[in-house]
Scaffold this motif. Structure first.
Motif, short mmCIF file in Angstrom:
data_model
loop_
_atom_site.label_atom_id
_atom_site.label_comp_id
_atom_site.label_asym_id
_atom_site.label_seq_id
_atom_site.Cartn_x
_atom_site.Cartn_y
_atom_site.Cartn_z
N THR A 102 0.83 -1.21 0.00
CA THR A 102 0.00 0.00 0.00
C THR A 102 0.86 1.25 0.00
OG1 THR A 102 -1.71 -1.21 1.21
CG2 THR A 102 -1.87 1.20 1.18
N LEU A 103 1.97 1.23 0.74
CA LEU A 103 2.87 2.38 0.73
C LEU A 103 3.45 2.60 -0.66
CD1 LEU A 103 4.27 4.60 2.34
CD2 LEU A 103 6.07 2.96 2.91
N ALA A 104 3.74 1.52 -1.37
CA ALA A 104 4.24 1.67 -2.74
C ALA A 104 3.16 2.26 -3.65
CB ALA A 104 4.69 0.31 -3.27
N ARG A 105 1.92 1.93 -3.39
CA ARG A 105 0.83 2.50 -4.21
C ARG A 105 0.69 4.00 -3.98
NH1 ARG A 105 -5.57 0.61 -4.03
NH2 ARG A 105 -6.36 2.30 -5.35
N ALA A 112 1.32 8.65 -13.80
CA ALA A 112 2.23 7.56 -14.09
C ALA A 112 1.50 6.28 -14.45
CB ALA A 112 3.17 7.31 -12.90
N ASP A 113 0.41 5.98 -13.74
CA ASP A 113 -0.38 4.78 -13.99
C ASP A 113 -1.85 5.17 -13.97
OD1 ASP A 113 -1.56 2.30 -14.16
OD2 ASP A 113 -0.22 1.36 -12.68
N PRO A 114 -2.53 5.17 -15.13
CA PRO A 114 -3.93 5.61 -15.15
C PRO A 114 -4.90 4.65 -14.50
CG PRO A 114 -3.26 4.83 -17.33
CD PRO A 114 -2.03 4.82 -16.48
N SER A 115 -4.46 3.44 -14.16
CA SER A 115 -5.37 2.46 -13.56
C SER A 115 -5.69 2.86 -12.13
CB SER A 115 -4.74 1.07 -13.59
OG SER A 115 -5.57 0.15 -12.91
N PRO A 116 -6.98 3.02 -11.77
CA PRO A 116 -7.31 3.41 -10.39
C PRO A 116 -7.01 2.34 -9.37
CG PRO A 116 -9.30 2.90 -11.64
CD PRO A 116 -8.17 2.87 -12.62
N PHE A 118 -4.15 0.88 -9.13
CA PHE A 118 -2.72 0.85 -8.84
C PHE A 118 -2.13 2.24 -8.60
CE2 PHE A 118 -3.70 -2.92 -11.31
CZ PHE A 118 -3.10 -3.92 -10.57
N ASN A 119 -2.91 3.32 -8.76
CA ASN A 119 -2.39 4.65 -8.46
C ASN A 119 -2.96 5.13 -7.12
OD1 ASN A 119 -5.00 5.78 -8.93
ND2 ASN A 119 -4.56 5.96 -11.12
N ASN A 120 -2.54 6.31 -6.72
CA ASN A 120 -2.90 6.82 -5.39
C ASN A 120 -4.04 7.81 -5.41
OD1 ASN A 120 -1.77 9.08 -6.53
ND2 ASN A 120 -0.08 9.26 -5.09
N LYS A 121 -4.81 7.89 -6.48
CA LYS A 121 -5.85 8.91 -6.56
C LYS A 121 -6.92 8.72 -5.49
CE LYS A 121 -9.14 11.12 -9.68
NZ LYS A 121 -9.73 11.15 -11.05
N ARG A 254 -1.12 13.15 0.98
CA ARG A 254 -2.54 12.89 1.23
C ARG A 254 -2.84 11.39 1.14
NH1 ARG A 254 -3.23 17.30 -2.86
NH2 ARG A 254 -3.32 19.26 -1.71
N ALA A 255 -2.21 10.71 0.18
CA ALA A 255 -2.43 9.27 0.04
C ALA A 255 -1.91 8.50 1.25
CB ALA A 255 -1.78 8.76 -1.24
N VAL A 256 -0.78 8.92 1.80
CA VAL A 256 -0.27 8.26 3.01
C VAL A 256 -1.25 8.43 4.16
CG1 VAL A 256 1.58 8.30 4.71
CG2 VAL A 256 2.14 8.46 2.30
N MET A 257 -1.81 9.62 4.29
CA MET A 257 -2.81 9.84 5.34
C MET A 257 -4.01 8.93 5.15
SD MET A 257 -3.58 11.61 8.04
CE MET A 257 -4.96 12.26 8.98
#
Length: 394
Positions: A102-105, A112-116, A118-121, A254-257
């Motif tokens: 999850t931290l890598a995500r 970088a990766d448009p797939s939801p 695998f990215n951090n959106k 924000r993604a880490v939070m």
């Protein structure tokens, strides 16, 4: 002996992979298939590395062409073997329940990766809402008399894009030169904007209403239609496939939070916010800017029922010299509510009135509690927080 059509074969194998050129572009069919394969945790190793395509040829009907798709981000299992990722996890004292995958995500931006998957959106959206909530309740409970514009400035100082980008550098997170499957998962991966790119901004300061119409940039419009910083939320078409480093870094924090909240719960998320956000020192007095503090102070005293403010000289030196210094105090009845020094009487009176206003607006009650403290186990009964009538409207 069957003849092989080498030209057709080499053309299908060596043809470049089609990728979306913009962040909003629709993925190609083989990308959708590859995304589905990446999602299957029980898929075989052959399915994860090969995509079979059969060609019907009258001369070679039994030939099957294999093609290896290239993922736009590192594989999930690579996170377990990344020293950089483990160092970031330990450096931030993240909960053990937060896995390295999850931290890598969180380090993979949408560009970088448009797939939801695998990215951090999604994580950055959740984390952004949590940062806004915890920061707003901390400021409103600690300084209940803050003017709304100062509140916006304080919010941006704590969790704005530039602040979060600075935090990313303090954490020792480095940027990848270019995203790809061969990049170490411990690097922040995003697609950079091309050089000399002009990013469109909302220069007119307009806001979109619920009915789709536009309104001007007023304080009321910023409260109703703006974001947590009072900025415009008018969407602009992103004509470029990349993002700025500040935006990618802010999305990472924000993604880490959001990841901490999902894996470790509310207590860990609040502790993370306290350690990395609210523990930072911010000089609130430097955020104020008054145009006519003497007028504002007079209206404030009239509203609160205080005696009219009066300026008195406390001390002076060098009145007849080229560099005099006057020390002026502001009194409301027998009480001194402000003090300031300046090279002239008007300047000293201006600073004294501004000091009195800052003392009023920066009032902080003792033992202030935030509403989210009631979620803790064994919390004391809630006492209503102090609510101020608001700033002076001139």
């Amino acid at each position: 002996m069957k003849r092989l059509q080498l030209l057709r074969w080499s053309g299908s194998v060596l043809s470049p992979r089609i990728r979306p050129t913009t962040r909003c572009a629709a993925p190609a069919p083989h990308q959708l298939l590859f995304t589905a394969i990446r999602q299957q945790s029980s898929a075989s190793s052959g399915a994860l590395t090969e995509e079979n395509e059969s060609y019907d040829d009258e001369h070679s009907p039994d030939i099957t062409i294999t093609r290896t798709p290239i993922p736009p981000s590192p594989p999930v299992e690579a996170a377990l073997h990344s020293p950089k990722l483990s160092a970031i996890h330990s450096r931030l004292s993240l909960p053990q329940r937060l896995p390295l995958q999850t931290l890598a995500r969180t380090l993979v931006d949408e560009s970088a990766d448009p797939s939801p998957q695998f990215n951090n959106k999604s994580l950055s959206i959740l984390g952004g809402d949590l940062l806004n909530y915890y920061t707003a309740e901390y400021l409103l409970s600690t300084y209940p008399r803050l003017p709304v514009k100062v509140l916006w400035a304080a919010m941006y100082s704590y969790i704005g894009a530039k602040t979060l980008a600075s935090m990313t550098r303090e954490w020792g997170v480095e940027y990848a030169a270019e995203p790809g499957d061969e990049v170490d998962p411990g690097y922040l991966q995003f697609k950079r904007l091309p050089p000399d790119t002009t990013v469109e901004t909302n220069e007119r300061g307009t806001f979109i209403k619920a009915d789709g119409s536009m309104t001007k940039r007023s304080t009321s419009a910023r409260i109703v239609y703006g974001d947590a910083f009072g900025l415009s939320t008018v969407p602009y078409d992103n004509k470029h496939p990349g993002v700025t480093p500040n935006l990618a870094s802010a999305n990472f924090v924000r993604a880490v939070m959001g990841a901490v909240y999902l894996h470790a719960g509310r207590p860990a998320a609040k502790q993370f916010h306290k350690q990395h956000i609210s523990s930072r020192h911010l000089d609130m007095a430097s955020l104020f800017s008054f145009r006519q503090p003497t007028r504002d102070l007079s209206k404030l005293c009239r509203r609160e029922g205080f005696e009219p403010p009066v300026a008195k000289i406390l001390s002076e030196t060098g009145r007849l010299s080229n560099h005099p210094v006057f020390n002026v105090g502001i009194f409301s009845g027998p009480d001194q509510i402000g003090e300031g020094a300046g090279g002239s009487l008007s300047e000293a009176r201006f600073r004294a009135a501004a000091s009195a206003l800052k003392a009023w607006y920066l009032y902080s009650p003792l033992g202030a509690r935030v509403p989210s403290s009631m979620e803790e186990e064994g919390a004391e009964p809630w006492k209503p927080a102090y609510v101020d009538p608001g700033e002076v409207i001139v």
